[in-house]
Design an enzyme around this catalytic site. Sequence first.
Site, PDB file in Angstrom:
ATOM      1  CD  GLU A 111       9.159  -7.482   5.980  1.00 33.91           C
ATOM      2  OE1 GLU A 111       8.937  -7.655   7.563  1.00 33.91           O
ATOM      3  OE2 GLU A 111       8.460  -6.484   5.591  1.00 33.91           O
TER       4      GLU A 111
ATOM      5  CG  HIS B 292      -0.907 -40.564   8.848  1.00 32.41           C
ATOM      6  ND1 HIS B 292      -0.508 -42.063   9.044  1.00 32.41           N
ATOM      7  CD2 HIS B 292      -1.951 -40.461   8.302  1.00 32.41           C
ATOM      8  CE1 HIS B 292      -1.589 -42.625   8.218  1.00 32.41           C
ATOM      9  NE2 HIS B 292      -2.236 -41.774   7.675  1.00 32.41           N
TER      10      HIS B 292
ATOM     11  CD  GLU C 299      -1.969  -8.794  11.239  1.00 33.90           C
ATOM     12  OE1 GLU C 299      -0.648  -9.064  11.139  1.00 33.90           O
ATOM     13  OE2 GLU C 299      -2.518  -8.110  10.065  1.00 33.90           O
TER      14      GLU C 299
ATOM     15  N   GLY D 211      -5.339  -5.344   5.742  1.00 36.61           N
ATOM     16  CA  GLY D 211      -4.310  -6.013   4.862  1.00 36.61           C
ATOM     17  C   GLY D 211      -4.810  -7.438   4.908  1.00 36.61           C
ATOM     18  NE  ARG D 212      -6.740  -8.543  11.062  1.00 35.14           N
ATOM     19  CZ  ARG D 212      -6.358  -7.382  11.297  1.00 35.14           C
ATOM     20  NH1 ARG D 212      -5.318  -6.778  10.593  1.00 35.14           N
ATOM     21  NH2 ARG D 212      -6.803  -6.890  12.206  1.00 35.14           N
TER      22      ARG D 212
ATOM     23  CE  LYS E  15       5.770  -4.541  10.045  1.00 39.20           C
ATOM     24  NZ  LYS E  15       4.727  -4.312   9.019  1.00 39.20           N
TER      25      LYS E  15
ATOM     26  CE  LYS F 159      -3.637   0.126   2.618  1.00 34.81           C
ATOM     27  NZ  LYS F 159      -4.686   0.341   3.667  1.00 34.81           N
TER      28      LYS F 159
END
Length: 548
Positions: free
Chosen positions: A212, A384, A353, A267-268, A512, A206
């Site tokens: 990153e 398993h 979050e 964002g999510r 951050k 954005k």
Amino acid sequence: MSKLTSSPAWLALAEHSKEVAPLHMRDLFHNDPQRFEKFSLESGGLFFDYSKNRITEKTMELLLNLARESGLQKRIERMFSGEKINVTEDRAVLHIALRNLDKNPIMVDGEDVMPKVNAVKEKMFKFSDEIRSGERVGYTGKAFTDIVNIGIGGSDLGPVMVCNALKDFGHQRLTMHFVSTVDGDQVMSTLKKLNPETTLFIIASKTFTTQETITNARTARKWFLDRVGNEAHIAKHFVAVSTNAKSVAEFGIDTDNMFEFWDWVGGRYSLWSAIGLPIAIYLGKHDYQDLLHGAYTMDEHFKNKPFEQNLPVIMGMLGVWYINFFGAATHLISPYNQSLHRFPAYLQQLDMESNGKTVDLNGQRVDYSTGPVVWGDAGINGQHAYYQMLHQGSQMVPIDFIASVEHPEIPEPHSTILMANFFAQTEAFMRGKNETEVRAELTKAGITGEAQDALTPHKIFEGNRPTNSILIQRLTPRRLGALIALYEHKIMVQGTVWNINSYDQWGVELGKQLAKAIEGELTTPGLTSTHDASTNGLINYYKRNNPR
């Protein structure tokens, strides 16, 4: 005690939980042949069976009373009307506007946001059509074959999950790649596979400053220029999902190929926005619209159905029941569909979050548990791996089982074996195996006397472990859209009951901030001494042993 834990609805549930605790689900089923019909419903192409829960009709009545007492109906209305329910950031919460299919306006600060939403959507469809048809090409005139989405968090988890889940609907010429981590291995191993002439990069940030994402984007840019040599070609091979036109242009991207979204899209929750550009390219306009339509259908269900028939409300309140009255700290997502293997990771961010908070909307520390740890993997793999703990461990872990009725791409006997395990596991978690059944089984196997006495305790399953089952006729874009929206709204229900803000995420900021300071220290000669002893020691160990 807080207002919530001293409320009549909460206290009634606390008292009722003492009545329910000794009840076993196998007895509840035995005593009520209609239990399945009472505790199941269908919406948006999703069939939801919640009968294998430690509940009675009174439990559901009391849970829904708590939802009402918490002001859930009013909060739903406020969200859909565009009120700024994200109070700590003074923002509306309108991912629902991104899939709004009716003609009604949705207002934010006196402006109808739907014209802008629809304009961006049409721009996305035009761009995706040009990529898919081969009309839009790379610098040598070749059609694109590889799409690389560079983002992190919601800018990665949503698109990668949907593209994996709906790979049977994807364009056959296109291969989708997703780069998120900054460790360098992911971006470099991805780039090694690509031809710069036929690769399109989508940079999803954005602000266009996410460390990153921009680090990976610059690495991709350098890789491209090292092979192409002409910066003018960046405009054909890089596009941006951002609002920072200045930085986008400085990167070399044509701002005509910049797709915007808004601060009322968390964002999510952003896969429905321009962040979904890789989805639109991969699926095409028709199937992408179907994805939106499925979510819209669930939105309408959530907004309009009474709580007794409201799937997200029921699902959310069942979670409150286990978290707050039975001490469940985690929740497992177990899809019996390999295409949904990234769905648990997507829900981790969506839920944790959103509701991983210890302070309520009034700034007061809560005196009750909030969001659970969400985890999971494909169901057969889980059987398993960690199902042992789920069956016989000391912790209660509620589980959502998800499966498709139709598997047209899967040959027999794969589908039958898959679904047999799905149904068997939900029954096993509910029924368990008592001592009488274990001893009868061992006697039949010829194990008696002291050997039987020694082995019996190890083979007892207490059962009474809660599960939800979600069956989808077939995993299509529309059904996936409804499934995602179901969990979005479930999270909103729980956040409302806990009186927390499900739409901010201040908890991601501290790490951050500290990382920015440490980044400089890692490249500064000499020992670091500005942190605690452990952090200093780790940084200095790294600096001494890093060969660069």
